[in-house]
Scaffold this motif. Structure first.
Motif, PDB file in Angstrom:
ATOM      1  N   GLY A   7       0.792  -1.216   0.000  1.00 53.59           N
ATOM      2  CA  GLY A   7       0.000   0.000   0.000  1.00 53.59           C
ATOM      3  C   GLY A   7       0.821   1.261   0.000  1.00 53.59           C
ATOM      4  N   GLN A   8       2.120   1.161   0.322  1.00 54.29           N
ATOM      5  CA  GLN A   8       2.947   2.353   0.430  1.00 54.29           C
ATOM      6  C   GLN A   8       3.998   2.448  -0.666  1.00 54.29           C
ATOM      7  OE1 GLN A   8       4.581   2.464   4.389  1.00 54.29           O
ATOM      8  NE2 GLN A   8       2.595   2.256   5.374  1.00 54.29           N
ATOM      9  N   ASN A   9       4.066   1.468  -1.511  1.00 52.73           N
ATOM     10  CA  ASN A   9       5.131   1.453  -2.521  1.00 52.73           C
ATOM     11  C   ASN A   9       4.638   2.110  -3.801  1.00 52.73           C
ATOM     12  OD1 ASN A   9       7.289   0.848  -4.194  1.00 52.73           O
ATOM     13  ND2 ASN A   9       7.676  -1.069  -3.115  1.00 52.73           N
ATOM     14  N   LEU A  10       5.181   3.276  -4.102  1.00 56.28           N
ATOM     15  CA  LEU A  10       4.745   4.026  -5.275  1.00 56.28           C
ATOM     16  C   LEU A  10       5.283   3.444  -6.575  1.00 56.28           C
ATOM     17  CD1 LEU A  10       5.193   7.690  -3.961  1.00 56.28           C
ATOM     18  CD2 LEU A  10       3.105   6.313  -4.080  1.00 56.28           C
ATOM     19  N   LYS A  11       6.230   2.533  -6.492  1.00 58.71           N
ATOM     20  CA  LYS A  11       6.816   1.994  -7.716  1.00 58.71           C
ATOM     21  C   LYS A  11       5.799   1.186  -8.517  1.00 58.71           C
ATOM     22  CE  LYS A  11      11.550   1.879  -5.995  1.00 58.71           C
ATOM     23  NZ  LYS A  11      12.728   1.052  -5.683  1.00 58.71           N
ATOM     24  N   VAL A  12       4.866   0.540  -7.827  1.00 58.57           N
ATOM     25  CA  VAL A  12       3.830  -0.210  -8.542  1.00 58.57           C
ATOM     26  C   VAL A  12       2.989   0.749  -9.381  1.00 58.57           C
ATOM     27  CG1 VAL A  12       1.830  -1.709  -8.290  1.00 58.57           C
ATOM     28  CG2 VAL A  12       3.808  -2.007  -6.787  1.00 58.57           C
ATOM     29  N   VAL A  45      15.458   6.764 -24.067  1.00 57.61           N
ATOM     30  CA  VAL A  45      16.042   7.935 -23.409  1.00 57.61           C
ATOM     31  C   VAL A  45      15.043   8.536 -22.427  1.00 57.61           C
ATOM     32  CG1 VAL A  45      16.920  10.274 -23.758  1.00 57.61           C
ATOM     33  CG2 VAL A  45      17.613   8.442 -25.322  1.00 57.61           C
ATOM     34  N   ALA A  46      13.778   8.677 -22.868  1.00 55.40           N
ATOM     35  CA  ALA A  46      12.743   9.248 -22.009  1.00 55.40           C
ATOM     36  C   ALA A  46      12.513   8.378 -20.777  1.00 55.40           C
ATOM     37  CB  ALA A  46      11.449   9.408 -22.794  1.00 55.40           C
ATOM     38  N   LEU A  47      12.531   7.066 -20.961  1.00 51.16           N
ATOM     39  CA  LEU A  47      12.326   6.167 -19.832  1.00 51.16           C
ATOM     40  C   LEU A  47      13.462   6.300 -18.822  1.00 51.16           C
ATOM     41  CD1 LEU A  47      10.828   3.895 -18.394  1.00 51.16           C
ATOM     42  CD2 LEU A  47      12.112   2.264 -19.798  1.00 51.16           C
ATOM     43  N   ALA A  48      14.704   6.360 -19.324  1.00 53.19           N
ATOM     44  CA  ALA A  48      15.848   6.508 -18.421  1.00 53.19           C
ATOM     45  C   ALA A  48      15.749   7.804 -17.623  1.00 53.19           C
ATOM     46  CB  ALA A  48      17.152   6.465 -19.226  1.00 53.19           C
ATOM     47  N   VAL A  49      15.391   8.890 -18.305  1.00 46.51           N
ATOM     48  CA  VAL A  49      15.266  10.184 -17.622  1.00 46.51           C
ATOM     49  C   VAL A  49      14.104  10.155 -16.630  1.00 46.51           C
ATOM     50  CG1 VAL A  49      14.748  12.634 -17.968  1.00 46.51           C
ATOM     51  CG2 VAL A  49      16.331  11.457 -19.511  1.00 46.51           C
ATOM     52  N   LEU A  50      12.972   9.565 -17.038  1.00 39.55           N
ATOM     53  CA  LEU A  50      11.810   9.480 -16.157  1.00 39.55           C
ATOM     54  C   LEU A  50      12.137   8.681 -14.902  1.00 39.55           C
ATOM     55  CD1 LEU A  50       8.758   9.883 -15.631  1.00 39.55           C
ATOM     56  CD2 LEU A  50       8.371   7.778 -16.919  1.00 39.55           C
ATOM     57  N   HIS A  51      12.817   7.567 -15.083  1.00 38.90           N
ATOM     58  CA  HIS A  51      13.160   6.719 -13.944  1.00 38.90           C
ATOM     59  C   HIS A  51      14.084   7.433 -12.971  1.00 38.90           C
ATOM     60  CE1 HIS A  51      15.911   3.486 -12.228  1.00 38.90           C
ATOM     61  NE2 HIS A  51      14.782   3.390 -11.560  1.00 38.90           N
ATOM     62  N   LEU A  52      15.130   8.061 -13.493  1.00 40.18           N
ATOM     63  CA  LEU A  52      16.068   8.770 -12.623  1.00 40.18           C
ATOM     64  C   LEU A  52      15.413   9.989 -11.978  1.00 40.18           C
ATOM     65  CD1 LEU A  52      19.284   8.496 -14.811  1.00 40.18           C
ATOM     66  CD2 LEU A  52      18.760   7.259 -12.704  1.00 40.18           C
ATOM     67  N   GLY A  53      14.537  10.664 -12.713  1.00 42.09           N
ATOM     68  CA  GLY A  53      13.810  11.778 -12.130  1.00 42.09           C
ATOM     69  C   GLY A  53      12.910  11.326 -11.001  1.00 42.09           C
ATOM     70  N   LEU A  57      13.352  12.371  -6.931  1.00 45.53           N
ATOM     71  CA  LEU A  57      12.290  13.043  -6.168  1.00 45.53           C
ATOM     72  C   LEU A  57      11.758  12.201  -5.020  1.00 45.53           C
ATOM     73  CD1 LEU A  57      10.272  14.586  -9.147  1.00 45.53           C
ATOM     74  CD2 LEU A  57      11.834  15.783  -7.585  1.00 45.53           C
ATOM     75  N   THR A  58      12.179  10.945  -4.940  1.00 44.78           N
ATOM     76  CA  THR A  58      11.663  10.040  -3.902  1.00 44.78           C
ATOM     77  C   THR A  58      12.790   9.411  -3.095  1.00 44.78           C
ATOM     78  OG1 THR A  58      11.545   8.259  -5.552  1.00 44.78           O
ATOM     79  CG2 THR A  58       9.528   9.520  -5.139  1.00 44.78           C
ATOM     80  N   GLY A  59      13.788  10.210  -2.768  1.00 47.67           N
ATOM     81  CA  GLY A  59      14.836   9.707  -1.868  1.00 47.67           C
ATOM     82  C   GLY A  59      16.215   9.606  -2.469  1.00 47.67           C
ATOM     83  N   GLY A  60      16.373   9.875  -3.751  1.00 42.11           N
ATOM     84  CA  GLY A  60      17.692   9.824  -4.367  1.00 42.11           C
ATOM     85  C   GLY A  60      17.876   8.623  -5.268  1.00 42.11           C
TER      86      GLY A  60
END
Length: 205
Positions: A7-12, A45-53, A57-60
């Motif tokens: 319930g707390q994992n935003l990755k899903v 490229v967009a996926l890599a940037v989105l993932h790192l972004g 924003l969620t802890g580094g």
């Protein structure tokens, strides 16, 4: 790298959003065939940037230890800026060289779904499902040409939000090598069998 509470994992949620984005990208690529190679690269490229972004924003930006062991080297997710676009370029090159689009796209999407299922099972702490899906890769290596770049890219894409891009790339490369070795071995066995089974005095094909 232990799974958090469901319930707390935003990755899903990030994975769900990503599936929606993938479908939208697929529609556009199907409408404009000449732009497929460029869009595959841009997508990675967009996926890599989105993932790192997302991680920033969620802890580094995270690092993951090989084999999930603290005594093993850790690989930073920053490396995904290199591995994901590189895989995208390889798949785009296959498209430009005339590889059939529909089988390639189905392989990419299928591998992405499989990777997302494996990552999701790990995130939810379903160890039995995780193990079944992981060992299922051995069976798939026999049945499917996992050595093709679209299989590796799809697998990496599906697992990026959980494990980053580097570890899935390593795993994908291992199973790609296994798949290729098995294909070559089976081809050799078939060739030898035909040679042994041919009638006496008949030249080999």
């Amino acid at each position: 790298m232990s799974p958090g509470p469901p319930g707390q994992n935003l990755k899903v949620s990030a994975l769900v959003w990503y599936v929606i984005a993938t479908v939208a990208g697929a529609v556009r690529m199907l409408i404009q065939p000449s732009r497929r190679p460029a869009m595959i690269v841009l997508f990675t490229v967009a996926l890599a940037v989105l993932h790192l972004g997302y991680e920033s924003l969620t802890g580094g930006v995270q690092s993951h230890h090989l084999l999930n062991r603290r005594d093993m080297p850790a690989l930073s997710n920053w490396l995904g800026l290199f591995t994901l676009p590189l895989l995208g370029v390889i798949v785009a090159a296959r498209v430009r060289s005339g590889a059939p689009w529909k089988p390639l796209w189905l392989a990419l999407v299928g591998a992405a779904v499989y990777g997302a299922m494996l990552a999701g099972a790990f995130e939810l702490g379903a160890s039995g499902v995780t193990q079944a899906l992981f060992f299922g890769l051995f069976a798939l290596a026999v049945q499917l040409p996992l050595y093709r770049a679209e299989h590796v890219l799809g697998f990496v894409v599906g697992m990026t939000f959980t494990f980053g891009a580097v570890l899935p790339t390593i795993i994908g490369a291992v199973f790609a090598t296994l798949s290729l070795a098995l294909r070559l071995a089976m081809r050799g066995v078939v060739h030898v069998w035909r040679w042994l089974a041919r009638p006496a005095g008949r030249p080999a094909l």
